[in-house]
Design a protein around this motif. Structure first.
Motif, PDB file in Angstrom:
ATOM      1  N   GLY A 162       0.784  -1.229   0.000  1.00  0.00           N
ATOM      2  CA  GLY A 162       0.000   0.000   0.000  1.00  0.00           C
ATOM      3  C   GLY A 162       0.813   1.274   0.000  1.00  0.00           C
ATOM      4  N   ALA A 163       2.105   1.184  -0.262  1.00  0.00           N
ATOM      5  CA  ALA A 163       2.962   2.365  -0.275  1.00  0.00           C
ATOM      6  C   ALA A 163       3.828   2.346  -1.536  1.00  0.00           C
ATOM      7  N   PRO A 164       4.228   3.525  -2.038  1.00  0.00           N
ATOM      8  CA  PRO A 164       5.080   3.554  -3.231  1.00  0.00           C
ATOM      9  C   PRO A 164       6.530   3.212  -2.896  1.00  0.00           C
ATOM     10  N   VAL A 165       7.166   2.458  -3.782  1.00  0.00           N
ATOM     11  CA  VAL A 165       8.590   2.169  -3.661  1.00  0.00           C
ATOM     12  C   VAL A 165       9.241   2.436  -5.019  1.00  0.00           C
ATOM     13  N   THR A 166      10.501   2.842  -4.975  1.00  0.00           N
ATOM     14  CA  THR A 166      11.234   3.139  -6.204  1.00  0.00           C
ATOM     15  C   THR A 166      12.151   1.977  -6.541  1.00  0.00           C
ATOM     16  N   LEU A 167      12.076   1.533  -7.776  1.00  0.00           N
ATOM     17  CA  LEU A 167      12.905   0.431  -8.258  1.00  0.00           C
ATOM     18  C   LEU A 167      13.912   0.955  -9.270  1.00  0.00           C
ATOM     19  N   GLN A 168      15.140   0.480  -9.128  1.00  0.00           N
ATOM     20  CA  GLN A 168      16.181   0.763 -10.106  1.00  0.00           C
ATOM     21  C   GLN A 168      16.159  -0.327 -11.172  1.00  0.00           C
ATOM     22  N   ARG A 169      15.904   0.060 -12.413  1.00  0.00           N
ATOM     23  CA  ARG A 169      16.000  -0.885 -13.516  1.00  0.00           C
ATOM     24  C   ARG A 169      17.454  -1.015 -13.940  1.00  0.00           C
ATOM     25  N   LEU A 170      17.817  -2.213 -14.407  1.00  0.00           N
ATOM     26  CA  LEU A 170      19.194  -2.492 -14.813  1.00  0.00           C
ATOM     27  C   LEU A 170      19.183  -3.285 -16.109  1.00  0.00           C
ATOM     28  N   ARG A 171      20.222  -3.069 -16.917  1.00  0.00           N
ATOM     29  CA  ARG A 171      20.284  -3.728 -18.225  1.00  0.00           C
ATOM     30  C   ARG A 171      21.736  -4.052 -18.559  1.00  0.00           C
ATOM     31  N   MET A 172      21.914  -5.159 -19.268  1.00  0.00           N
ATOM     32  CA  MET A 172      23.241  -5.564 -19.720  1.00  0.00           C
ATOM     33  C   MET A 172      23.125  -6.213 -21.088  1.00  0.00           C
ATOM     34  N   ASP A 173      24.015  -5.816 -22.015  1.00  0.00           N
ATOM     35  CA  ASP A 173      24.003  -6.451 -23.328  1.00  0.00           C
ATOM     36  C   ASP A 173      25.106  -7.509 -23.393  1.00  0.00           C
ATOM     37  N   ARG A 174      25.161  -8.201 -24.517  1.00  0.00           N
ATOM     38  CA  ARG A 174      26.103  -9.318 -24.643  1.00  0.00           C
ATOM     39  C   ARG A 174      27.552  -8.860 -24.477  1.00  0.00           C
ATOM     40  N   ALA A 175      27.914  -7.724 -25.071  1.00  0.00           N
ATOM     41  CA  ALA A 175      29.290  -7.252 -24.984  1.00  0.00           C
ATOM     42  C   ALA A 175      29.678  -6.959 -23.534  1.00  0.00           C
ATOM     43  N   ARG A 176      28.744  -6.376 -22.801  1.00  0.00           N
ATOM     44  CA  ARG A 176      29.005  -6.062 -21.392  1.00  0.00           C
ATOM     45  C   ARG A 176      29.168  -7.352 -20.578  1.00  0.00           C
ATOM     46  N   TRP A 177      28.325  -8.349 -20.871  1.00  0.00           N
ATOM     47  CA  TRP A 177      28.434  -9.633 -20.179  1.00  0.00           C
ATOM     48  C   TRP A 177      29.795 -10.268 -20.446  1.00  0.00           C
ATOM     49  N   GLU A 178      30.228 -10.256 -21.685  1.00  0.00           N
ATOM     50  CA  GLU A 178      31.515 -10.862 -22.018  1.00  0.00           C
ATOM     51  C   GLU A 178      32.660 -10.140 -21.316  1.00  0.00           C
ATOM     52  N   GLU A 179      32.528  -8.832 -21.146  1.00  0.00           N
ATOM     53  CA  GLU A 179      33.570  -8.052 -20.484  1.00  0.00           C
ATOM     54  C   GLU A 179      33.668  -8.387 -18.996  1.00  0.00           C
ATOM     55  N   TYR A 180      32.531  -8.647 -18.363  1.00  0.00           N
ATOM     56  CA  TYR A 180      32.500  -8.816 -16.919  1.00  0.00           C
ATOM     57  C   TYR A 180      32.439 -10.270 -16.454  1.00  0.00           C
ATOM     58  N   ARG A 181      32.252 -11.201 -17.351  1.00  0.00           N
ATOM     59  CA  ARG A 181      32.101 -12.588 -16.926  1.00  0.00           C
ATOM     60  C   ARG A 181      33.367 -13.064 -16.226  1.00  0.00           C
ATOM     61  N   SER A 182      33.199 -13.698 -15.075  1.00  0.00           N
ATOM     62  CA  SER A 182      34.364 -14.134 -14.299  1.00  0.00           C
ATOM     63  C   SER A 182      34.118 -15.471 -13.593  1.00  0.00           C
ATOM     64  N   VAL A 183      32.913 -16.023 -13.732  1.00  0.00           N
ATOM     65  CA  VAL A 183      32.571 -17.280 -13.080  1.00  0.00           C
ATOM     66  C   VAL A 183      32.531 -18.398 -14.120  1.00  0.00           C
ATOM     67  N   GLU A 184      33.252 -19.465 -13.873  1.00  0.00           N
ATOM     68  CA  GLU A 184      33.238 -20.606 -14.779  1.00  0.00           C
ATOM     69  C   GLU A 184      31.921 -21.367 -14.624  1.00  0.00           C
ATOM     70  N   VAL A 185      31.241 -21.587 -15.746  1.00  0.00           N
ATOM     71  CA  VAL A 185      29.941 -22.252 -15.732  1.00  0.00           C
ATOM     72  C   VAL A 185      29.942 -23.365 -16.779  1.00  0.00           C
ATOM     73  N   THR A 186      29.439 -24.521 -16.401  1.00  0.00           N
ATOM     74  CA  THR A 186      29.237 -25.603 -17.354  1.00  0.00           C
ATOM     75  C   THR A 186      27.751 -25.936 -17.405  1.00  0.00           C
ATOM     76  N   VAL A 187      27.299 -26.350 -18.569  1.00  0.00           N
ATOM     77  CA  VAL A 187      25.882 -26.643 -18.792  1.00  0.00           C
ATOM     78  C   VAL A 187      25.756 -28.060 -19.319  1.00  0.00           C
ATOM     79  N   GLU A 188      24.819 -28.791 -18.748  1.00  0.00           N
ATOM     80  CA  GLU A 188      24.568 -30.176 -19.146  1.00  0.00           C
ATOM     81  C   GLU A 188      23.073 -30.351 -19.411  1.00  0.00           C
ATOM     82  N   GLY A 189      22.749 -31.104 -20.456  1.00  0.00           N
ATOM     83  CA  GLY A 189      21.364 -31.465 -20.721  1.00  0.00           C
ATOM     84  C   GLY A 189      20.563 -30.446 -21.493  1.00  0.00           C
ATOM     85  N   LEU A 190      21.213 -29.441 -22.082  1.00  0.00           N
ATOM     86  CA  LEU A 190      20.472 -28.396 -22.795  1.00  0.00           C
ATOM     87  C   LEU A 190      19.972 -28.863 -24.155  1.00  0.00           C
TER      88      LEU A 190
END
Length: 213
Positions: A176-204
């Motif tokens: 019942g009260a207003p709250v302010t939300l910060q929207r955030l966005r990232m494109d592919r180039a930005r993701w590639e620049e900041y990626r630092s966690v090794e991830v493996t995917v199985e079953g896709l």
């Protein structure tokens, strides 16, 4: 559980410390228990839908039912991948990756929560990095968006560490009260620049088409 009729149950994301997967009934029961035990202090409300305002038993039941609904309501045009997050073999939280008309927009959104007992260890950053890898590296996403209340520094900190940029603000009504939300966005180039966690995917391969990829 054999994923014969719903191959998404065979999908696995792994990072150095975590495993993320669609929960079967046993894991879903564990996930609901984590939700029932609490995911934020009672004097805070970090979500735009105050689903945690109910008593613990109802909170666990609501979590259980909602996760089942994401499977039942899945479509290529509108999907919500709700993954249980396992740390040292135990369920500690939930990480979502969602999209509408992904084949057209190439855009995904994320959301998550962690049990109170498991916060402050960097798990939130690692589990979101896992689904961002799935989105960008495996499904070919072009952008990822998120949002958090402006007074939620933990969530905003995760986004900033992963490379999101501010994308304006919006106002929502919570309790019942207003709250302010910060929207955030990232494109592919930005993701590639900041990626630092090794991830493996199985079953896709068996379920790639379900995402509209």
């Amino acid at each position: 559980m054999k994923p014969q009729h719903w191959p998404l149950y065979g999908l696995r994301l792994r990072t150095p410390r975590l495993e993320l997967r669609l929960p079967d009934l046993e894991l879903l029961n564990d996930l609901a228990s984590v939700a029932a035990d609490g995911v934020h202090p009672p004097d805070e409300m970090p979500f735009t839908i105050p689903w945690t305002d109910v008593p613990p038993e109802e909170r666990g039941r609501a979590t259980f039912r909602h996760m089942l609904s994401t499977v039942a309501d899945w479509s290529v045009q509108d999907w919500a991948l709700g993954l249980a997050v396992l740390y040292e073999g135990r369920v500690v939280g939930r990480q979502d990756l969602t999209a509408r008309d992904f084949a057209v927009t190439g855009q995904v959104s994320t959301g998550s929560w962690l049990g109170l007992a498991h916060q402050g260890r960097g798990i939130g950053t690692e589990m979101r990095a896992a689904v961002l890898h799935l989105a960008f590296a495996e499904l070919g996403a072009r952008t990822a968006v998120s949002s958090a209340m402006t007074d939620n520094p933990r969530s905003l900190g995760v986004s900033h560490r992963l490379g999101y940029l501010p994308d304006g603000t919006t106002v929502a009504a919570v309790r019942g009260a207003p709250v302010t939300l910060q929207r955030l966005r990232m494109d592919r180039a930005r993701w590639e620049e900041y990626r630092s966690v090794e991830v493996t995917v199985e079953g896709l391969d068996g379920c790639r088409a379900e995402f509209g990829a």
